[in-house]
Design a protein around this motif. Structure first.
Motif, short mmCIF file in Angstrom:
data_model
loop_
_atom_site.label_atom_id
_atom_site.label_comp_id
_atom_site.label_asym_id
_atom_site.label_seq_id
_atom_site.Cartn_x
_atom_site.Cartn_y
_atom_site.Cartn_z
N PHE A 3 0.83 -1.20 0.00
CA PHE A 3 0.00 0.00 0.00
C PHE A 3 0.87 1.26 0.00
O PHE A 3 1.98 1.25 0.52
CB PHE A 3 -0.91 0.01 1.23
N CYS A 4 0.31 2.34 -0.54
CA CYS A 4 1.02 3.61 -0.57
C CYS A 4 1.12 4.19 0.85
O CYS A 4 0.10 4.32 1.54
CB CYS A 4 0.30 4.59 -1.49
N GLY A 5 2.33 4.53 1.27
CA GLY A 5 2.54 5.11 2.59
C GLY A 5 1.98 6.51 2.71
O GLY A 5 1.76 7.02 3.81
N GLN A 6 1.71 7.17 1.60
CA GLN A 6 1.16 8.52 1.60
C GLN A 6 -0.37 8.54 1.66
O GLN A 6 -0.95 9.40 2.31
CB GLN A 6 1.62 9.29 0.35
N CYS A 7 -1.02 7.59 0.95
CA CYS A 7 -2.48 7.68 0.84
C CYS A 7 -3.19 6.34 1.01
O CYS A 7 -4.42 6.28 0.89
CB CYS A 7 -2.85 8.31 -0.51
N ALA A 8 -2.44 5.25 1.29
CA ALA A 8 -3.01 3.93 1.62
C ALA A 8 -3.66 3.20 0.44
O ALA A 8 -4.29 2.16 0.63
CB ALA A 8 -3.98 4.03 2.81
N VAL A 25 4.59 2.08 -7.48
CA VAL A 25 3.98 3.36 -7.86
C VAL A 25 2.57 3.42 -7.30
O VAL A 25 1.85 2.42 -7.27
CB VAL A 25 3.91 3.48 -9.41
N CYS A 26 2.16 4.62 -6.83
CA CYS A 26 0.78 4.84 -6.42
C CYS A 26 0.07 5.61 -7.53
O CYS A 26 0.43 6.76 -7.80
CB CYS A 26 0.72 5.63 -5.11
N GLU A 27 -0.92 4.98 -8.15
CA GLU A 27 -1.63 5.63 -9.26
C GLU A 27 -2.58 6.70 -8.74
O GLU A 27 -3.00 7.58 -9.50
CB GLU A 27 -2.41 4.60 -10.09
N ALA A 28 -2.92 6.64 -7.45
CA ALA A 28 -3.84 7.63 -6.88
C ALA A 28 -3.14 8.96 -6.60
O ALA A 28 -3.60 10.01 -7.06
CB ALA A 28 -4.46 7.08 -5.58
N CYS A 29 -2.03 8.93 -5.89
CA CYS A 29 -1.39 10.20 -5.50
C CYS A 29 -0.10 10.47 -6.27
O CYS A 29 0.51 11.53 -6.12
CB CYS A 29 -1.13 10.24 -3.99
N GLY A 30 0.36 9.50 -7.08
CA GLY A 30 1.54 9.73 -7.90
C GLY A 30 2.86 9.43 -7.21
O GLY A 30 3.93 9.55 -7.82
#
Ligand SMILES: [Zn+2]
Ligand SMILES: [Zn+2]
Lengths: 182, 182
Positions: A3-8, A25-30
Motif C-alpha cells: 500500500f502507498c505510505g502517503q495515501c493507503a 507506484v501509487c496511481e492515486a497520488c503519484g
C-alpha cells in the motif's frame, strides 16, 4: 510493500516513463516508492594488539562473533554511525581511525563499511544485541565462528597490513554464497 | 509516511522498547518502517587529460555541471551503479578505477561515492537527465557553476593528486551550508 505510505491506496508495480526498472507506484497520488541499498557501518577496534569482537545475541547469525556494526541512521555520518554502533553493541570508547573496508554485498542489498579504531580504555559494557564483548589476541580470533564475510575479510586485511605497518582503504564485493547470513 | 505499506493502517511514530529513536510503527501488523541514508554513486571519467562533466537537465541544481552520478539501485554494487549512471547520464563507455571519494552529507541523508574512471572512447550520448555532456580540459572546469560540493571537492582532490601522480581514497563529511542543493 503493498500500500502507498502517503495515501493507503494499493501499490502498482510498473516501469515509469523514462525509467528502466519496475518501481512501486501509487496511481492515486503519484508517489513513487523507491527502494535503495542500505549502509552497515562498524569498526575494528584495537587495544594493546587485541581486537574487539562481539558475540551476537540476535539473528541473523546469533552466537557468532562479529565486529561491532549496524545500519546507518538518518542524520549521521558513516563515522558517527560506526562510533554509535561500537558504543551500543560493546560499550567501547574509541577514537575513530581510517576508513578501512567498503564491501558490496549486492545479494542482500547492503554495503558494509568498517573503520579502524583505537580504544581509549579496555572497558566494555555490551548492549542487548551482544551476549559477550571480548578483546581477542591476534592468534585467538575465532575464525570458524565469525558472523559475516565482511568481518572475516576485514580482519584478514588488518592482520596482513599490520605486518607491513601500512593501512590502505579497501573496496571489494562479496557475491552470493551458500553460507547463510553471508 | 502516513500509512503502513503492509496493511494500510495509519502509522504511529514512537520509540520501540530497546531502541533509542522514533520509528514509523504499525500497531496493527507490527511492521516497523525504518528509514536509512541513501548512497549516490558516480565517476570522475578521464579521456586524454580531460574530465567528463554533465549539465544537469533536472532539479536539484538544473543547469549546473556535475560528475555523472545517481542513486544506487537494489541488486548492484557501488561500482556497477557508478558505471550505470555514467552510461545513463553521459553515454560514456568507461573502465572503472579506484574508489576515490566517500563523502557524508548528513543533512540530506546521503553518502556520495565517486570512482576514478578512464573512458574507452571520447564518444558521448547524453540521456534525458543531461542537457549536455562535455570533456573539460583541466583549466576549463566551470568552478562557479558546479552542482554539488561533493563534485567540486572530488575534482579538487583529483587535480591535486594528479600533480603528484598518486591517488588515495578520501573520506570526508560536508555539513549544512547556505547554498541550495549542497
Ligand atoms: Zn498514494
Ligand atoms: Zn501494518
Amino acid at each position: 510493500q503493498k500500500f502507498c505510505g502517503q495515501c493507503a491506496t494499493p501499490i502498482t508495480r510498473r516501469i515509469l516513463e523514462g525509467d528502466n526498472r519496475e518501481r512501486d507506484v501509487c496511481e492515486a497520488c503519484g508517489a513513487v516508492h523507491y527502494q535503495n541499498p542500505r549502509l552497515v557501518v562498524g569498526t575494528l577496534p584495537i587495544w594493546n594488539d587485541k581486537i574487539l569482537l562481539c558475540l551476537r545475541a540476535i539473528e541473523p547469525r546469533a552466537n557468532t562473533w562479529t565486529l561491532p556494526a549496524g545500519f546507518m541512521e538518518l542524520g549521521e555520518t558513516i563515522g558517527q554511525g560506526a562510533e554509535r554502533e561500537t558504543q551500543e553493541e560493546a560499550g567501547a570508547q574509541i577514537t575513530l581511525g581510517k576508513l578501512y573496508t567498503v564491501v558490496d554485498i549486492p545479494h542482500v542489498d547492503q554495503v558494509h563499511v568498517y573503520f579502524l579504531a583505537h580504544a581509549i580504555s579496555p572497558d566494555l559494557d555490551p548492549g542487548p544485541e551482544t551476549l559477550e564483548a571480548r578483546w581477542y589476541g591476534i592468534d585467538e580470533i575465532p575464525w570458524d565462528n565469525l558472523s559475516f564475510r565482511s568481518v572475516s575479510t576485514t580482519l584478514k586485511h588488518y592482520l596482513r597490513e599490520r605486518e607491513i605497518g601500512h593501512f590502505d582503504t579497501h573496496h571489494y564485493s562479496l557475491f552470493a554464497a551458500n553460507r547463510p547470513g553471508d
